[in-house]
Design a protein around this motif. Structure first.
Motif, PDB file in Angstrom:
ATOM      1  N   LYS A 265       0.812  -1.210  -0.015  1.00  0.00           N
ATOM      2  CA  LYS A 265      -0.234  -0.216   0.070  1.00  0.00           C
ATOM      3  C   LYS A 265       0.919   1.206   0.237  1.00  0.00           C
ATOM      4  CE  LYS A 265      -3.784   2.262   2.652  1.00  0.00           C
ATOM      5  NZ  LYS A 265      -4.788   2.005   3.750  1.00  0.00           N
ATOM      6  N   SER A 266       2.048   1.142   0.753  1.00  0.00           N
ATOM      7  CA  SER A 266       2.791   2.320   0.908  1.00  0.00           C
ATOM      8  C   SER A 266       3.802   2.531  -0.546  1.00  0.00           C
ATOM      9  CB  SER A 266       3.763   2.214   2.085  1.00  0.00           C
ATOM     10  OG  SER A 266       4.823   3.266   2.186  1.00  0.00           O
ATOM     11  N   LEU A 267       4.253   1.754  -1.172  1.00  0.00           N
ATOM     12  CA  LEU A 267       4.848   1.754  -2.341  1.00  0.00           C
ATOM     13  C   LEU A 267       3.855   2.026  -3.362  1.00  0.00           C
ATOM     14  CD1 LEU A 267       7.157  -1.320  -2.393  1.00  0.00           C
ATOM     15  CD2 LEU A 267       7.675   0.794  -2.026  1.00  0.00           C
ATOM     16  N   SER A 268       2.700   1.638  -3.359  1.00  0.00           N
ATOM     17  CA  SER A 268       1.759   1.847  -4.310  1.00  0.00           C
ATOM     18  C   SER A 268       1.294   3.368  -4.353  1.00  0.00           C
ATOM     19  CB  SER A 268       0.396   1.058  -4.283  1.00  0.00           C
ATOM     20  OG  SER A 268       0.649  -0.249  -4.517  1.00  0.00           O
ATOM     21  N   SER A 269       1.398   3.995  -3.110  1.00  0.00           N
ATOM     22  CA  SER A 269       1.050   5.235  -3.030  1.00  0.00           C
ATOM     23  C   SER A 269       1.963   6.330  -3.678  1.00  0.00           C
ATOM     24  CB  SER A 269       0.748   5.845  -1.401  1.00  0.00           C
ATOM     25  OG  SER A 269       1.871   5.923  -0.894  1.00  0.00           O
TER      26      SER A 269
END
Length: 465
Positions: free
Chosen positions: A194-198
């Motif tokens: 989720k963090s990388l996708s953001s």
């Protein structure tokens, strides 16, 4: 674990009550079972520099390291402050360089630094984030007193061991978890994705495609690369699986080549792109840095972030934190002597037998000297290295590190430990996994906890409030 010889600290009370009721032979059997689980899973690490440097099983200890909720809450405030300052520092150092202009950091520490990438000057990563994944190595010296040993802002490793340690403990001791309110770490891969996708680049038009770029099966941390890709639902790729097509980094699939939006790279800067860095590299992707500069892909962590790992720059971190945040650093640094400075070098040479000496760009416990444990020959050899190239080294005192128990045949025995919490930085803020990886020196009296030097690990519990 203990406030004195007989009384456990409050955080350990429930656990110790359970431990005291256990049969020693039963626990020894559990230790063997844990080893078998790790062997079947393939949780190994190469110990380089040894004659028998084949893949080894990482020693695992079944006694958890437990941190009280209030202590963890205070600790995370300091970690978040430090990671915020690291990102602000990296943006500044590759843009205005005000930290140098204002006299906070000497220019030569950047200008002559091999980790400083000239080609990153003026480049702003997607979302302005340089360090998407950070490992902050900490040692505890007293209650609510932690020191930062070093910052890992390139490609911090070990998170797969944190996750496997917890899963193994849950399988073997479910009753203990039922009695102790331990915060979970199992959602780390989901939070990481989720963090990388953001942080996906503007070129991404739909759901971001993530990939883990690995040097390959011969890398010492390959297990972790494969593990994280699998757990995140990301692709595991090597350099030869990728090529540049229509201004995007694309991955070979059965349908042809598909674009990738975010690469979690486990390849060092030097080998990332043979067209821009080391021309002999067979591990990277020709032209990937050009796509990165144009905003076509996110690379985590950003190229050039390694300058924040530099151990000479580390010695300025309290000033750097205050400069960017306007507040005193909540986490202390270990006192550090920069051997490039004549007065510091003199002090280090005069007190070599009492100090720990590290390479400025070293990692994994390699190339260091632990003075109190060194032989006369080792001290003499290292003295010659310091005189020959003092700027390559820093020195620190041997702190009175806290110990936690490990389980041995005779019962509990103290061993020195450190702690590596994992910090994720995304467009939606900072997330710190409750606990992290406790690394333990398996040899009695040893201060070296690195897995690459034969150290072990144990599960880290952060209790619910």
């Amino acid at each position: 674990m203990f406030a004195d010889e007989a009384v456990p600290h409050e955080a350990y009370e429930r656990y110790y009550k359970w431990y005291a009721a256990q049969n020693s032979k039963s626990l020894q059997k559990k230790m063997r079972e844990a080893e078998a689980v790790f062997r079947r899973t393939g949780i190994t690490f190469n110990v380089y520099g040894k004659k028998d440097a084949e893949e080894r099983l990482i020693p695992f200890d079944i006694i958890p390291r437990i941190i009280a909720a209030d202590e963890w809450d205070e600790l995370t405030k300091g970690i978040e402050q430090r990671v915020e300052a690291l990102n602000l520092f990296l943006h500044d150092i590759y843009h205005e360089q005000n930290v140098i202009k204002d006299g906070i950091l000497p220019a030569h520490l950047v200008a002559n630094n091999e980790a400083f990438l000239q080609k990153m000057i003026g480049v702003k990563p997607p979302g302005g984030i340089y360090t998407h994944i950070v490992g902050v190595d900490l040692v505890r010296t007293a209650k609510n007193e932690f020191y930062v040993l070093e910052d890992n802002a390139r490609t911090p490793s070990g998170v797969s061991y944190m996750l496997e340690n917890r899963e193994t403990m849950l399988k073997m001791f479910p009753d203990v978890f039922a009695e102790n309110r331990v915060r979970r770490v199992s959602d780390y891969p989901h939070v990481l994705r989720k963090s990388l996708s953001s942080c996906a680049p503007d070129a991404c038009t739909g759901k971001p495609t993530l990939a883990v770029l690995t040097p390959g099966i011969h890398n010492s941390a390959y297990f972790e690369h494969a593990f994280l890709a699998d757990q995140m639902g990301a692709e595991l790729v090597e350099g030869h699986d990728l090529k540049i097509e229509n201004g995007r980094v694309c991955m070979r699939t059965t349908r042809g080549y598909d674009p990738i939006d975010v690469i979690y790279r486990r390849v060092d800067d030097e080998y990332l792109d043979p067209l821009n860095f080391n021309p002999d590299s067979m591990l990277g992707v020709p032209g990937i840095f050009d796509i990165y500069r144009s905003g076509g892909i996110t690379i985590a962590n950003a190229p050039g972030a390694g300058i924040a790992d530099d151990k000479a720059i580390y010695s300025y971190m309290p000033d750097i934190v205050k400069y960017y945040t306007g507040k005193e650093a909540l986490l202390k640094n270990v006192e550090t002597w920069r051997c490039s400075e004549p007065d510091s070098l003199t002090y280090v040479l005069d007190n070599l037998h009492d100090l720990v000496v590290k390479e400025v760009h070293g990692s994994g416990g390699y190339g260091m000297l632990i003075g109190p444990a060194a032989s006369k020959k080792e001290l003499a050899d290292f003295r010659a290295k310091l005189i020959d190239n003092p700027a390559k080294y820093i020195a620190q005192p041997t702190l009175a590190l806290s110990t936690t128990p490990v389980f041995v045949k005779s019962g509990l025995s103290p061993r020195h430990v450190d702690l590596r919490p994992y910090v994720l930085v995304g467009a939606n803020g900072v997330n710190i996994t409750p606990g992290g990886l406790t690394r333990v020196a398996m040899e009695k009296g040893s201060l070296v906890v690195n897995s690459s030097q034969g150290g072990g690990t144990k599960d880290t519990w952060v209790l619910e409030a």
